[in-house]
Design a protein around this motif. Sequence first.
Motif, mmCIF file in Angstrom:
data_model
loop_
_atom_site.group_PDB
_atom_site.id
_atom_site.type_symbol
_atom_site.label_atom_id
_atom_site.label_comp_id
_atom_site.label_asym_id
_atom_site.label_seq_id
_atom_site.Cartn_x
_atom_site.Cartn_y
_atom_site.Cartn_z
ATOM 1 N N VAL A 1 -43.161 38.575 -39.262
ATOM 2 C CA VAL A 1 -42.601 37.378 -38.623
ATOM 3 C C VAL A 1 -41.083 37.355 -38.701
ATOM 4 O O VAL A 1 -40.436 36.587 -37.988
ATOM 5 C CB VAL A 1 -43.160 36.090 -39.264
ATOM 6 C CG1 VAL A 1 -44.643 35.990 -39.067
ATOM 7 C CG2 VAL A 1 -42.816 36.013 -40.743
ATOM 8 N N GLN A 2 -40.524 38.190 -39.574
ATOM 9 C CA GLN A 2 -39.073 38.175 -39.760
ATOM 10 C C GLN A 2 -38.341 39.080 -38.771
ATOM 11 O O GLN A 2 -37.226 38.765 -38.351
ATOM 12 C CB GLN A 2 -38.733 38.591 -41.200
ATOM 13 C CG GLN A 2 -39.272 37.623 -42.240
ATOM 14 C CD GLN A 2 -39.176 38.159 -43.655
ATOM 15 O OE1 GLN A 2 -39.003 39.362 -43.868
ATOM 16 N NE2 GLN A 2 -39.286 37.282 -44.630
ATOM 17 N N TYR A 3 -38.967 40.198 -38.396
ATOM 18 C CA TYR A 3 -38.280 41.149 -37.526
ATOM 19 C C TYR A 3 -37.820 40.536 -36.213
ATOM 20 O O TYR A 3 -36.650 40.685 -35.826
ATOM 21 C CB TYR A 3 -39.159 42.373 -37.254
ATOM 22 C CG TYR A 3 -39.535 43.155 -38.490
ATOM 23 C CD1 TYR A 3 -38.649 43.296 -39.552
ATOM 24 C CD2 TYR A 3 -40.783 43.748 -38.604
ATOM 25 C CE1 TYR A 3 -39.001 44.005 -40.680
ATOM 26 C CE2 TYR A 3 -41.144 44.467 -39.737
ATOM 27 C CZ TYR A 3 -40.245 44.588 -40.773
ATOM 28 O OH TYR A 3 -40.594 45.285 -41.900
ATOM 29 N N PHE B 1 -30.641 40.145 -45.989
ATOM 30 C CA PHE B 1 -31.632 39.235 -45.422
ATOM 31 C C PHE B 1 -32.511 38.757 -46.571
ATOM 32 O O PHE B 1 -33.183 39.561 -47.230
ATOM 33 C CB PHE B 1 -32.483 39.938 -44.366
ATOM 34 C CG PHE B 1 -31.704 40.391 -43.162
ATOM 35 C CD1 PHE B 1 -31.256 39.479 -42.218
ATOM 36 C CD2 PHE B 1 -31.412 41.733 -42.981
ATOM 37 C CE1 PHE B 1 -30.535 39.900 -41.103
ATOM 38 C CE2 PHE B 1 -30.690 42.170 -41.873
ATOM 39 C CZ PHE B 1 -30.255 41.249 -40.928
ATOM 40 N N THR B 2 -32.525 37.436 -46.803
ATOM 41 C CA THR B 2 -33.187 36.935 -47.999
ATOM 42 C C THR B 2 -33.419 35.433 -47.913
ATOM 43 O O THR B 2 -32.762 34.731 -47.136
ATOM 44 C CB THR B 2 -32.335 37.245 -49.242
ATOM 45 O OG1 THR B 2 -33.057 36.918 -50.421
ATOM 46 C CG2 THR B 2 -31.022 36.468 -49.222
ATOM 47 N N SER B 3 -34.328 34.936 -48.723
ATOM 48 C CA SER B 3 -34.435 33.493 -48.938
ATOM 49 C C SER B 3 -33.245 33.046 -49.781
ATOM 50 O O SER B 3 -32.771 33.788 -50.647
ATOM 51 C CB SER B 3 -35.734 33.141 -49.667
ATOM 52 O OG SER B 3 -36.857 33.392 -48.854
ATOM 53 N N PRO C 1 -39.343 20.154 -47.473
ATOM 54 C CA PRO C 1 -40.010 20.290 -48.775
ATOM 55 C C PRO C 1 -40.943 21.492 -48.866
ATOM 56 O O PRO C 1 -40.980 22.174 -49.894
ATOM 57 C CB PRO C 1 -40.786 18.971 -48.910
ATOM 58 C CG PRO C 1 -40.026 18.000 -48.067
ATOM 59 C CD PRO C 1 -39.509 18.800 -46.907
ATOM 60 N N ALA C 2 -41.685 21.775 -47.788
ATOM 61 C CA ALA C 2 -42.617 22.901 -47.826
ATOM 62 C C ALA C 2 -41.860 24.225 -47.889
ATOM 63 O O ALA C 2 -42.245 25.146 -48.627
ATOM 64 C CB ALA C 2 -43.533 22.873 -46.607
ATOM 65 N N GLU C 3 -40.769 24.337 -47.120
ATOM 66 C CA GLU C 3 -39.990 25.573 -47.134
ATOM 67 C C GLU C 3 -39.310 25.758 -48.491
ATOM 68 O O GLU C 3 -39.236 26.875 -49.024
ATOM 69 C CB GLU C 3 -38.943 25.554 -46.011
ATOM 70 C CG GLU C 3 -39.529 25.500 -44.608
ATOM 71 C CD GLU C 3 -40.399 26.694 -44.293
ATOM 72 O OE1 GLU C 3 -40.108 27.803 -44.784
ATOM 73 O OE2 GLU C 3 -41.387 26.525 -43.552
ATOM 74 N N CYS D 1 -37.440 31.680 -40.049
ATOM 75 C CA CYS D 1 -38.491 32.351 -40.819
ATOM 76 C C CYS D 1 -38.858 31.453 -41.990
ATOM 77 O O CYS D 1 -38.069 30.591 -42.390
ATOM 78 C CB CYS D 1 -38.000 33.695 -41.366
ATOM 79 S SG CYS D 1 -37.466 34.872 -40.128
ATOM 80 N N PRO D 2 -40.020 31.644 -42.573
ATOM 81 C CA PRO D 2 -40.396 30.817 -43.719
ATOM 82 C C PRO D 2 -39.467 31.002 -44.916
ATOM 83 O O PRO D 2 -38.831 32.041 -45.083
ATOM 84 C CB PRO D 2 -41.815 31.323 -44.058
ATOM 85 C CG PRO D 2 -42.315 31.934 -42.799
ATOM 86 C CD PRO D 2 -41.120 32.541 -42.141
ATOM 87 N N TYR D 3 -39.405 29.944 -45.735
ATOM 88 C CA TYR D 3 -38.800 29.967 -47.058
ATOM 89 C C TYR D 3 -37.277 30.084 -47.032
ATOM 90 O O TYR D 3 -36.677 30.883 -47.760
ATOM 91 C CB TYR D 3 -39.399 31.079 -47.925
ATOM 92 C CG TYR D 3 -40.903 31.078 -47.999
ATOM 93 C CD1 TYR D 3 -41.647 29.940 -47.705
ATOM 94 C CD2 TYR D 3 -41.599 32.226 -48.356
ATOM 95 C CE1 TYR D 3 -43.035 29.940 -47.760
ATOM 96 C CE2 TYR D 3 -42.989 32.230 -48.417
ATOM 97 C CZ TYR D 3 -43.694 31.083 -48.113
ATOM 98 O OH TYR D 3 -45.070 31.096 -48.166
ATOM 99 N N LEU D 4 -36.624 29.279 -46.177
ATOM 100 C CA LEU D 4 -35.163 29.145 -46.200
ATOM 101 C C LEU D 4 -34.481 30.503 -46.051
ATOM 102 O O LEU D 4 -33.549 30.845 -46.776
ATOM 103 C CB LEU D 4 -34.714 28.457 -47.497
ATOM 104 C CG LEU D 4 -35.427 27.143 -47.837
ATOM 105 C CD1 LEU D 4 -34.905 26.571 -49.151
ATOM 106 C CD2 LEU D 4 -35.285 26.121 -46.722
#
Length: 342
Positions: free
Chosen positions: A152-154, A269-271, A282-284, A328-331
Amino acid sequence: MSSRNPERPAATAEYLPLAFGFALHQIGATVASLGVLDAVAGGPRTADQLIESTGAHPRSLRRLLYAAVKAGILGEEGGGYRATPVAAHFGPLSDMHAAPPVWRAWEVLEESVRTGRSAFDIANGAPLFDHFEKDPELAAVFHAAMTAGSDVQYPAIVEHFDFSRFRHVVDVGGGRGTLLAAVLGADAALRGTVFDTANGVVETAGVLAEAKVDDRCDIAVGSFFESVPEGGDVYLLKNILHDWNDEECVRILSNIRAVLPPGGRVVVFTSVLSEGGDEEDPAEALGAAISDIEMLVMTTGRERTLTEYRALFAGAGLELTSTTPLPCPYLYQALEAAPVAS
């Protein structure tokens, strides 16, 4: 009043995912590993059909299917079972989390918190990446999980980060080469190099060939703790630095800085963990926090705030020049750094 006895008892919907999250995960992971999700990929299948295709104990499988429906992993349709959107999250990533060495690591989280040592090392007698040398099956599961987790990140990276400024992209710790294949596939003018250990690049040539970018991409083998290949004008570190402690991260970044040409860039590339005052979903934010604890369990690393990343860059003679939030998920973000002006 004790904090363990609040005035309002927690509702079932509040405590169940926390108290029995391990069970919910294993329900989904088992549905996947038995082949149920593969069987329903083409459309609904009855319990009898799933019993036949999986070879599982009939009554036990029916009980699992019932639980999977209640958990929202499967749905019911026309007398059969179908996958729900949540089911897409059970596959290579859940295979990794269900692997016995990984479960053993989570069992000793308390000791990890008390001592600061990696839980995986405590539980299995070796750090994660060293353990791969004697457990190629787990290594294969791990690399498959990293690929699946990055799928999902690419697209987001290719669409939202501008690679057109560069001519040669080096993906440090690039593994199977899926990120670089996507980047080169989107820009025919770019060349690239995938750099990783011998264990990490076992499948890389095939991935590059399948993407039809192998004529523009080299494979280099080595350790980023020792050196990185020369020749790039942008060096990528995707989901790499969170695996390592601060000292190890500075060593990796310093090795890149040593070969970085004038005008070259490092892109991480990172959270990125939120800091006080940051607006957050809140979920992320919870996802990023869980990822941070997973780094404590599995590695010597951690997720970091933007301030902490600035400090890592500075320790390697680099400075953060821009940040690009990615859908993308997680900030998730792209952090771009340049050599500190002398």
